[in-house]
Write an enzyme that holds these catalytic residues in place. Structure first.
Site, PDB file in Angstrom:
ATOM      1  N   GLU A 197       0.828  -1.197   0.000  1.00 11.81           N
ATOM      2  CA  GLU A 197       0.000   0.000   0.000  1.00 11.81           C
ATOM      3  C   GLU A 197       0.867   1.252   0.000  1.00 11.81           C
ATOM      4  O   GLU A 197       1.877   1.314   0.716  1.00 11.81           O
ATOM      5  CB  GLU A 197      -0.918   0.000   1.232  1.00 11.81           C
ATOM      6  CG  GLU A 197      -1.897  -1.169   1.236  1.00 11.81           C
ATOM      7  CD  GLU A 197      -2.852  -1.149   2.420  1.00 11.81           C
ATOM      8  OE1 GLU A 197      -2.872  -0.162   3.192  1.00 11.81           O
ATOM      9  OE2 GLU A 197      -3.606  -2.130   2.575  1.00 11.81           O
ATOM     10  N   GLU A 253      -8.664   1.809  -4.583  1.00 12.43           N
ATOM     11  CA  GLU A 253      -9.753   1.478  -3.658  1.00 12.43           C
ATOM     12  C   GLU A 253     -10.550   2.713  -3.260  1.00 12.43           C
ATOM     13  O   GLU A 253      -9.987   3.730  -2.841  1.00 12.43           O
ATOM     14  CB  GLU A 253      -9.189   0.771  -2.404  1.00 12.43           C
ATOM     15  CG  GLU A 253     -10.301   0.410  -1.422  1.00 12.43           C
ATOM     16  CD  GLU A 253      -9.920  -0.655  -0.398  1.00 12.43           C
ATOM     17  OE1 GLU A 253      -8.846  -1.272  -0.528  1.00 12.43           O
ATOM     18  OE2 GLU A 253     -10.730  -0.856   0.535  1.00 12.43           O
TER      19      GLU A 253
HETATM   20  O1  KIV Z   1      -6.504  -7.242   1.651  1.00 14.87           O
HETATM   21  C1  KIV Z   1      -7.265  -7.277   0.677  1.00 14.87           C
HETATM   22  O2  KIV Z   1      -8.115  -8.160   0.540  1.00 14.87           O
HETATM   23  C2  KIV Z   1      -7.127  -6.223  -0.325  1.00 14.87           C
HETATM   24  C3  KIV Z   1      -8.197  -6.109  -1.359  1.00 14.87           C
HETATM   25  C4  KIV Z   1      -9.417  -5.595  -0.735  1.00 14.87           C
HETATM   26  C5  KIV Z   1      -7.765  -5.295  -2.525  1.00 14.87           C
HETATM   27  O3  KIV Z   1      -6.203  -5.478  -0.292  1.00 14.87           O
END
Ligand code: KIV
Length: 278
Positions: free
Chosen positions: A120, A186
């Site tokens: 991220e 997201e």
């Molecule tokens: O952790 C997860 O499942 C994710 C998705 C929602 C993209 O990062």
């Protein structure tokens, strides 16, 4: 299938090459049985750190560890033949800098057999993405609402409205230039998702980011109706497996209490009956 009859696994460059093409279909999986089903239908399987909330009952993804990701990654790997497997780098496993990120990404790849990791962050994470990709670690980036930063955001809010849009456009450009092979967007407004998708060279994979993206991802347990603690607006329920499980478990409990289970067909005699399986 290849010429030798083997199933060819999808690679990060295959995903990158889908920019502007047929939508990329992506879902999470944390276990072998779900991975097997997802593998038959999807291009990318993400072992998401959402596993912490969905399977382990944690209040956020912040408590997820590298060992948890490795254990679930290994389980998912056993279920895959074709889909590209991506494993999330958990909170605290990459933010110190490129060297820490490489060390932990290498562990994830070596111990799970995944072909890529996801992390991220946007502009601030670009040097790390560049460092990893230059050393054989394909990176899927994740921008917009990044759940590991929930405390900074003050909740799981839509990102990129109004003046916030510019920051996310810069994030997208930075992770693309740094060598990420795709980027998860997201919970951002549709117009911003459309703009970013047209501006950057790599596929955008939306979750709450409209059909304007190059692909879509959901948490499997959300769309199957297994994880029902809350339901974000962007989730479509394709099944209500949680309700089905509740009904099945209630029926089992009733039958045991009423001595209706096990029935004759579940009971072994002294000698096997014709055709009986042990
Ligand atoms: O952790 C997860 O499942 C994710 C998705 C929602 C993209 O990062």
């Amino acid at each position: 299938m290849s010429a030798t009859g083997e199933t060819k696994a999808i690679t990060p460059p295959d995903v990158a090459a889908r920019k502007g093409g047929a939508p990329l279909v992506c879902l999470t999986a944390y276990t072998t049985p779900i991975a097997k089903i997802v593998d038959r239908h999807c291009d990318v399987v993400l072992v998401g750190d959402s596993v912490g909330m969905v399977l382990h009952g944690l209040p956020s993804t912040l408590g997820v560890t590298l060992d948890m990701m490795i254990m679930h990654g290994q389980a998912v790997r056993r279920g895959l033949e074709r889909a590209l497997m991506v494993v999330d780098m958990p909170f605290g496993s990459y933010e110190e800098g490129p060297a820490q990120a490489f060390r932990n990404a290498a562990r994830l790849m070596a111990e799970t057999g995944c072909a890529a990791v996801k992390l991220e962050g946007g502009e601030g994470m670009a040097p790390t993405i560049e460092f990893l990709t230059a050393r054989g670690v394909p990176v899927m980036a994740h921008i917009g609402l990044t759940p590991q930063a929930v405390n900074t955001f003050g909740g799981y809010r839509v990102q990129g409205r109004g003046e916030g849009a510019e920051r996310i456009r810069r994030d997208a450009a930075a992770v693309s230039a740094a060598g990420a092979f795709s980027v998860v967007l997201e919970k951002v407004p549709e117009e911003l998702a459309r703009q970013i998708t047209s501006e950057i060279a790599i596929p955008t994979i939306g979750i709450g980011a409209s059909p304007a993206c190059d692909g879509q991802i959901l948490v499997a347990d959300d769309m199957l109706g297994v994880f029902t603690a809350f339901k974000p607006k962007f989730v479509k329920r394709y099944a209500d497996l949680g309700d089905a499980a509740e009904a099945a478990i209630a029926a089992y409990a009733d039958e045991v209490r009423e001595r209706r289970f096990p029935a004759a067909e579940h009971v072994f005699g002294d000698a096997p009956k014709t055709g009986e399986r042990a």
